[in-house]
Design a protein around this motif. Sequence first.
Motif, PDB file in Angstrom:
ATOM      1  N   VAL A 178       0.947  -1.669   0.116  1.00 45.50           N
ATOM      2  CA  VAL A 178      -0.028   0.320   0.312  1.00 45.50           C
ATOM      3  C   VAL A 178       1.116   1.402   0.012  1.00 45.50           C
ATOM      4  N   LEU A 179       2.220   1.614   0.931  1.00 43.78           N
ATOM      5  CA  LEU A 179       2.835   2.632   1.172  1.00 43.78           C
ATOM      6  C   LEU A 179       3.013   2.660  -0.670  1.00 43.78           C
ATOM      7  N   LEU A 180       4.027   1.718  -1.004  1.00 48.52           N
ATOM      8  CA  LEU A 180       4.587   1.857  -2.336  1.00 48.52           C
ATOM      9  C   LEU A 180       3.753   2.393  -2.960  1.00 48.52           C
ATOM     10  N   GLY A 181       2.516   1.564  -3.600  1.00 45.80           N
ATOM     11  CA  GLY A 181       1.597   1.829  -4.299  1.00 45.80           C
ATOM     12  C   GLY A 181       1.479   3.690  -4.046  1.00 45.80           C
TER      13      GLY A 181
ATOM     14  N   ALA B 174      -7.187   2.278  -1.583  1.00 43.88           N
ATOM     15  CA  ALA B 174      -5.973   0.993  -0.803  1.00 43.88           C
ATOM     16  C   ALA B 174      -6.119   0.054  -2.411  1.00 43.88           C
ATOM     17  N   PHE B 175      -6.963  -0.543  -2.971  1.00 49.15           N
ATOM     18  CA  PHE B 175      -7.503  -1.627  -3.963  1.00 49.15           C
ATOM     19  C   PHE B 175      -6.037  -1.298  -4.839  1.00 49.15           C
ATOM     20  N   TRP B 176      -5.831   0.151  -5.556  1.00 48.66           N
ATOM     21  CA  TRP B 176      -4.809  -0.122  -6.081  1.00 48.66           C
ATOM     22  C   TRP B 176      -3.700   0.409  -6.122  1.00 48.66           C
ATOM     23  N   GLY B 181       2.006  -1.104  -5.707  1.00 49.47           N
ATOM     24  CA  GLY B 181       2.898  -1.770  -4.888  1.00 49.47           C
ATOM     25  C   GLY B 181       3.778  -2.917  -5.407  1.00 49.47           C
ATOM     26  N   LEU B 182       2.352  -4.113  -5.304  1.00 50.14           N
ATOM     27  CA  LEU B 182       2.683  -5.451  -5.196  1.00 50.14           C
ATOM     28  C   LEU B 182       3.249  -6.282  -6.558  1.00 50.14           C
ATOM     29  N   VAL B 183       2.658  -4.931  -7.783  1.00 44.46           N
ATOM     30  CA  VAL B 183       3.027  -5.159  -9.634  1.00 44.46           C
ATOM     31  C   VAL B 183       4.825  -4.606  -9.151  1.00 44.46           C
TER      32      VAL B 183
END
Lengths: 217, 217
Positions: A178-181, B174-176, B181-183
């Motif tokens: 979440v934080l990186l995004g 939060a979803f995006w 972040g995960l990608v």
Amino acid sequence: VATRLPSPGATGGMPRHHARATRESGRRTRSALLDAAARLFTAHGLGGVSLAGIAAAADAFPSQVTYYFGSKEALFVEAASREMLHAAARVEEAGRRAGTPTAYVRAMTGQALADSALLLFADALLLCRHRPDLRPLVARTVERLHREGARALSERCAGSAWVLAAAPEVVARAFWAVLLGLVLETAGSGAPLDPTAVEAAVLGALGTRPHPPARRT
Amino acid sequence: VATRLPSPGATGGMPRHHARATRESGRRTRSALLDAAARLFTAHGLGGVSLAGIAAAADAFPSQVTYYFGSKEALFVEAASREMLHAAARVEEAGRRAGTPTAYVRAMTGQALADSALLLFADALLLCRHRPDLRPLVARTVERLHREGARALSERCAGSAWVLAAAPEVVARAFWAVLLGLVLETAGSGAPLDPTAVEAAVLGALGTRPHPPARRT
């Protein structure tokens, strides 16, 4: 047959005190180069910084950058990884004195978003996509970030009898994702972060729910 | 005094049917350039693609890229933004037939993680950090991503009587953020994604809790 290459710590047949002094001096140079690199890369990006500039800022020779790190890109990834892990330690520290899950998330989120290390690390992640040779270091950093986050979260929740909605490993992974995004979206769009929305998002990802207050004071 | 520059839609004194044909042809060229750009940038990155290469792939002239978009970087950001919004529509579609919050998150997460648009958009966000002139477009895309996400989420929850833990705007953000972040982490580290952990993380961020089953079947 594997060839043994001399490592930066190898000292051949030097006397022991001399070898120790050499190792110490090497460690200091390496650390100074990482400090200078983190500072310059944060300010100017990978493309805006030269090997010679980093060496000069660390009072070292350009050949020492190549000797210790191999390339500017490898130094970038190593500096960004180190900064990210230091930032994670500061984030953990920021949450130490919070009394409620909300205050805990607020303190850690504020600390993380104020830290330029997250964006530097995001940059290193994108760089490694095209540089498989640099991935092992960044993979170790991500893995350690999650492991340390899970450990910190477990300790904190156990100490305060907070209940997590998922395994600490999952929650720690969601927290950093979440934080990186968010850092990426904010840096790119230039939009100011709404701290309330961010905290709610991170709190949701964290999966903790505040205990109902025992009494209103 | 502001100078009016001719816009791509301006047709001067041409007859109406001619003007319409010109506008149509312009729209087609613009669209073909965006398609070619998205394809080439996804495969080779910003640095690995030339204006001439994009023009050739779209059967257009390099001068048309400059005419419609201004620069390669502006074309990159516009192509990445368009791909991201298309990906978001596919993600919404993927969740349409899911019967439970868990299945909903699983379907949307799987769709989002399989889509190269997210990484392309992450790259555009990082580019805009150093290019404030390109930020308005990326800011509009982020804003629209959140607004459309909140709308889709509201509709889906209302239709299924699911309860969200936070406002739809917060949950969509939060979803995006989690997915971006995960990608980023996955692309950089090369580590395979653990779909269970990802789903749990996104489900946590989503803040919905599955209803207890009425009976075991």
